[in-house]
Write a protein that holds these residues in place. Structure first.
Motif, PDB file in Angstrom:
ATOM      1  N   UNK A 294       0.840  -1.202   0.000  1.00 21.38           N
ATOM      2  CA  UNK A 294       0.000   0.000   0.000  1.00 21.38           C
ATOM      3  C   UNK A 294       0.876   1.253   0.000  1.00 21.38           C
TER       4      UNK A 294
ATOM      5  N   UNK B 168       3.334   2.391   2.799  1.00 19.92           N
ATOM      6  CA  UNK B 168       2.764   2.209   4.132  1.00 19.92           C
ATOM      7  C   UNK B 168       3.120   0.825   4.676  1.00 19.92           C
ATOM      8  N   UNK B 169       3.471  -0.077   3.772  1.00 18.51           N
ATOM      9  CA  UNK B 169       3.697  -1.480   4.168  1.00 18.51           C
ATOM     10  C   UNK B 169       5.119  -1.897   3.798  1.00 18.51           C
TER      11      UNK B 169
ATOM     12  N   UNK C 273       3.605  -4.553   8.934  1.00 21.37           N
ATOM     13  CA  UNK C 273       2.430  -4.018   8.254  1.00 21.37           C
ATOM     14  C   UNK C 273       2.026  -4.834   7.033  1.00 21.37           C
ATOM     15  N   UNK C 274       3.005  -5.463   6.382  1.00 20.54           N
ATOM     16  CA  UNK C 274       2.728  -6.278   5.203  1.00 20.54           C
ATOM     17  C   UNK C 274       2.491  -7.703   5.684  1.00 20.54           C
TER      18      UNK C 274
END
Lengths: 266, 779
Positions: free
Chosen positions: B694, B702-703, B708-709
């Protein structure tokens, strides 16, 4: 990683004295937050004082009224403690849901609480159970301990030595794990105390970190049952919103996890 | 087959070293005098570089050099290339901006290298990198593909107005329009195919070693195709002529496509090694993997399917926007065109297809082939369309598919591909039986009575593998041929070395390829050594990707084996004073059929090398090579069915069952095939439920970490039930089709079809996170 000086303390006093001498010292317990940020060069402590092997900081004691867990006790030890499983099964369950086996064998309760990650599991238990945080200087009530994201009532150099959890009449923890990090996307700890009070804390959900959920507490106070929450609406105001969960979804999760925590508590 | 021959589930030879920590990866290699590189990367998605001040860094301990993009350009190091020319519908060639290995003037994605520090130690290089001051002037950025082509969007490359690389079409537009004008039913969908990060277990790495006396470079690198790397580094990047450049790809810990490409870091390491006169090592960290390994997928598509009154498909119209990121990676242009749109007929007879693909620059990491490469996007699109159509037409999804299956082969689709063989009914029937499809309604009702939402989803995929033949791909714009080479060396004592241009980075070639030799000669695989991954040992090869190593690489070995066997038979016949036609090979021996006369392989080999008694005119030695160029793609196909439950309170998906019935043609090693399918399914399910690269609206990733990923883990996945139906591939003598990508191609749609079935709402995109599923349940 930047250069740092590693110390292994053998007592709480030695650790505190090493801390006092350092220019920018940090205590190291399980290291699951500190070491990654040091590797990423986001933290550069002058001295790293390893407290994980201080014997006085390891162990679990259970009395008729309370479970006391010393600060450097690992999540794995709490999860597998027969005494904790019997006295506060929800607490042992919570510890078994933290991270993965590697994390649970290294990570400690004191480290988790001192770091106060807004999505960590232990703060929910501490707040809902109304635990007492013992430090090398004083004792702090759970309601006074958490002060926002990664912020606590601890003074600089003050070290958690143990956490004492009153044994409740009923207690349950239900966690919806973050799909990537396995922290709590939302986790709810629901407690009915022996005095008949109800305390419910949610982690992973609030922008300000762990917090009690008044609407849920009120409904459960009237009727300690999952169905009592059917008509409760949790406000999305003040909840975190990110790519994995928007605020309204977290509001839903607080309610659903609270219902499941109550079911688990029996 | 023997116990180690073709079709035997032989335990992998290479795993002994891998599971005991004895693998030798690039980062394990240490050269005398080795220095370390650390790249300085842009924190901005789009910015002008106004200046780079390295004066403080150069004074720091251990620093040998700080090099930047301007110096690279001054030294005439070539820009990165895109090796497949695509022409737009107006006939114009694709429009590309330059991609220097380090940005001299403008950065176009977060993580793009602008300078590199070379130092005695890795930490010194990192310390010094922090002292380099890069003066950026931030520019407006765009990450979303639709936003990038909107009027007024920030412009990335002056060469590509409107950020459009190409507007390509395939198929017969008039025929499709006609089909839609007569259609009894039309199904329309808008779908996105989420961007993924490959995340090989081993990050990319390179060690470059320049020998000034010989003017010769050696590059150790994490490559799926070291010969192609050498070719590109020589022919386009002006590093060194081929005979002065040796590329070694030792053990490589996974690629999934991301290690096909020749990246800036390898180029810079080679160039810097000559500059500093020392070996230069770079090992990427996980953040660099997230930011700089070529990403996968990232399509936005509108598709329409026309049906006649009998529910036969009459036409398909597709318009896809493909996000290429900030630069055109090596094979990126071919992925949403010839690897995607040519598969849009799926397993179905579709008389008319028209697809338009618009390739777009954005301020994101470049996108290229990732496990499946275009085919997962096509399969996902078609299989969601078929499921949606069945719901719209109120017919059973399996029956609708069966009604439209291609049943006669060969079959020419309207989008180039000519399917050679298959039995789509057989694989769908096998999958339906394995999951008890007929019993699903009662299971769904039972789950409902328990407060759970149960769904079932079908996906019938086809892919084109063993990408070939060279003449065909050349006519479509490919800059390379797509054959494979092999050399079989029988040593004087009868052991065998097989040199292959394929490259194993997890596939198990050392076992599977040895099984062919063992099968042909009736010997143990332990007498066979597979040699790959070194341009000094293997003459040439195209490498491993696109599920091509068995169909193309192993067939090349077979061709070389046939030559070796023919010569060995001549020698054996001469030694045994028999007719060559009477010689058979069994159990490692050359026998005169119908007699007890025989000679063992080592004696034949020894005779070949002593050359004391060879047939008149025969050259000594026993070594043969072959180049094999296939006549067509291969077409693996199969059916996947997923049964799952959705938690009504949270939207979380839990698998009940996942069955796969694949047709890969002949299986060389069924255990390795099973592992390949498991891994592919994990990646396809990961795409369906978890993975998403993202960017925020400003182009910031963002990832960029595993926090986050969301990578799939064991407890995110079901136990898979696999089976095989078999039609042999007529295009190669082994009848093999390839199995490396199928799981990733076919599984995503099965999962999403099952979730949308469970929740009764078809408006759902990947990844189907609990939040999205919960939201879709709200209506």
């Amino acid at each position: 990683m930047y250069q740092t000086t590693y110390h292994r303390a053998s007592s709480v006093d030695e650790a505190a004295s090493l801390f006092a001498k350092g220019s920018e010292p940090k205590y190291l317990a399980g290291g699951h937050t500190l070491l990654p940020v040091m590797k990423q060069r986001l933290a550069s402590p002058s001295d790293v004082i390893d407290i994980a092997r201080i014997k006085d900081l390891i162990g679990i004691e259970v009395t008729g009224d309370a479970v006391t867990i010393r600060a450097a006790t690992t999540h794995n030890d709490v999860a597998n403690s027969a005494a904790v499983q019997k006295a506060i099964p929800a607490l042992a369950h919570l510890a078994s849901t933290i991270g993965d086996p590697a994390v649970r064998h290294r990570g400690t309760i004191g480290g988790s609480l001192a770091n106060n990650d807004p999505a960590a599991d232990y703060p929910a238990a501490v707040l809902a159970l109304g635990a007492t945080i013992k430090t090398n200087k004083r004792t702090i009530a759970a309601d006074d301990f958490f002060k926002g994201l990664f912020t606590t009532a601890l003074d600089d150099g003050e070290m958690i030595t143990a956490v004492s959890f009153p044994i409740p009449a009923k207690g349950g923890y239900s966690k919806f794990p973050h799909p990537a990090s396995r922290f709590a996307l939302t986790g709810v700890f629901a407690v009915k105390t022996k005095a008949g009070d109800v305390r419910v804390a949610a982690t992973g959900a609030f922008q300000g970190g762990v917090a009690r959920v008044g609407a849920i507490e009120a409904a459960l106070k009237t009727n300690w049952a999952a169905s009592a929450l059917d008509s409760v609406t949790v406000s999305a105001d003040g909840l975190m919103s990110d790519i994995h969960a928007a605020a309204d979804y977290r509001a839903n999760l607080i309610k659903v996890m609270a219902q499941r925590a109550v079911q688990a508590a029996g | 087959m023997g116990i180690e021959g073709i079709g035997a589930s032989v335990v992998r030879k290479e795993d002994k070293r891998f599971i005991t920590g004895k693998g030798r990866y690039v980062d394990d290699i240490k050269l005398v005098g080795m220095t370390h590189a650390h790249f300085i990367r842009s924190p901005h998605p789009h910015a002008k570089i106004k200046g780079i001040d390295a004066s403080a860094a150069l004074k720091m301990p251990g620093v040998l050099a700080v090099l930047n993009g301007k110096e690279l350009v001054d030294d005439k190091i070539g820009n990165l290339i895109c090796g497949w020319m695509i022409h737009s519908k107006d006939g114009s060639p694709m429009k590309m901006g330059a991609w220097p290995a380090m940005a001299p003037e403008v950065v176009r994605f977060v993580g793009q290298a602008v300078a590199v520090v070379i130092a005695e130690s890795k930490n010194q290089a990192r310390d010094a990198a922090e002292a380099v001051v890069v003066d950026y002037e931030e520019l407006p950025a765009v990450a979303d593909v639709k936003a990038a082509i909107a009027p007024g969007a920030p412009q990335l490359h002056p060469e590509a107005p409107g950020n459009q690389v190409y507007d390509w079409v395939i198929g017969d537009e008039a025929a499709v329009n006609d089909a839609f004008s007569k259609a009894a039913n039309v199904v329309t969908m808008e779908l996105s195919n989420n961007r993924l990060v490959p995340n090989a277990m081993e990050p990319r790495a390179a060690i470059a070693d320049y020998d000034a006396a010989e003017e010769h470079f050696t590059l150790y690198t994490t490559s799926q195709n070291p010969h192609v790397a050498r070719l590109v580094l020589s022919a386009f990047y002006n590093i060194a002529p081929e005979h002065k450049l040796r590329v070694i790809a030792p053990d490589v810990g996974g690629g999934f496509g991301s290690k096909i490409y020749i990246y800036p870091e390898e180029m810079v390491a080679l160039w810097a090694s000559k500059k500093v006169g020392r070996p230069v090592k770079w090992t990427g960290d996980r953040t660099e993997s997230f930011l700089t390994d070529a990403h996968g997928r990232d399509h936005v598509t509108k598709a329409e399917m026309a049906f006649d009154k009998d529910h036969k498909i009459t036409g398909l119209r597709v318009k896809t926007y493909a996000n290429f990121g900030g630069y055109m990676s090596l094979f990126s242009s071919s992925v949403p065109t010839y690897l995607y749109a040519t598969l849009l007929s799926g397993q179905y007879t579709i008389p008319a297809i028209h697809a338009e693909v618009i390739g777009v620059y954005t301020n994101t990491t470049p996108v290229d082939a990732y496990r499946g490469a275009g085919r997962p996007e096509a399969s996902y699109l078609l299989e969601r369309m078929m499921e949606t159509a069945a719901r719209q037409l109120k017919v059973d999804p399996a029956e609708l598919r069966k009604k439209n299956f291609i049943t006669q082969f060969p079959h020419q689709t309207p989008v180039i591909m000519a399917y050679d063989a298959g039995d789509f009914n057989a694989s769908l029937d096998a999958a339906m039986k394995a999951i008890d499809y007929a019993g699903f309604p009662s299971r769904k009702a039972k789950a409902k009575s328990e407060g759970k939402l149960r769904g079932i989803g079908v996906s019938c995929y086809i892919e084109a593998c063993g990408i070939a033949p060279s003449k065909a791909v050349g006519s479509l714009g490919a800059g390379v041929g797509l054959w494979e080479s092999a050399e079989v060396r029988v040593n004087p004592v009868g052991t065998i070395e097989v040199l292959t241009g394929s490259h194993s980075h997890g596939q198990g070639h050392e076992t599977a390829f040895a099984q062919l030799v063992a099968d042909r000669l009736g010997i143990s695989i332990n007498q066979v050594q597979i040699v790959h991954g070194d341009t000094d040992k293997v003459q040439f090869g195209m490498g491993t990707y696109g599920s091509r190593s068995a169909a193309v690489g192993l067939t090349a070995i077979l061709k070389a084996m046939e030559k070796v066997e023919a010569k060995a038979k001549k020698i054996a016949a001469h030694q045994l004073e028999a007719s060559e036609a009477d010689i058979v090979i069994e159990g490692g021996e050359f026998k005169v059929t119908g007699t007890d006369k025989k000679i063992a392989l080592p004696m034949v080999a020894l005779a070949a090398y002593t050359a004391h008694n060879l047939p008149d005119g025969m050259e000594p030695g026993l070594k043969e090579s072959a180049f094999y160029d296939p006549s067509n793609f291969t077409f693996p196909a199969g059916s996947y069915i997923c049964e799952l439950e959705v938690d009504p309170g949270t939207g979380k998906t839990t698998f009940v069952n996942f069955v796969a019935a694949d047709d890969f043609g002949r299986l060389i090693n069924p255990m390795i095939v099973e592992g390949q399918v498991h891994g592919g399914l994990a990646q396809g399910i990961g795409q369906a439920l978890l993975e998403h690269a993202v960017y925020d609206g400003n182009g910031q990733p963002v990832t960029a970490s595993f926090m986050d990923y969301a990578m799939p883990r064991a407890d995110d996945l079901p136990s898979f039930k696999l089976s095989h139906t078999t039609t042999l591939c007529p295009g190669n003598p082994l009848g093999v089709k390839g199995c490396g990508e199928a799981g990733a191609i076919g599984s995503s749609a099965a999962v999403i079809n099952a979730i949308t079935d469970a929740i009764g709402n078809n408006a759902l995109e990947m990844p189907a996170t609990p939040d999205r599923v919960w939201r879709a349940m709200q209506g």
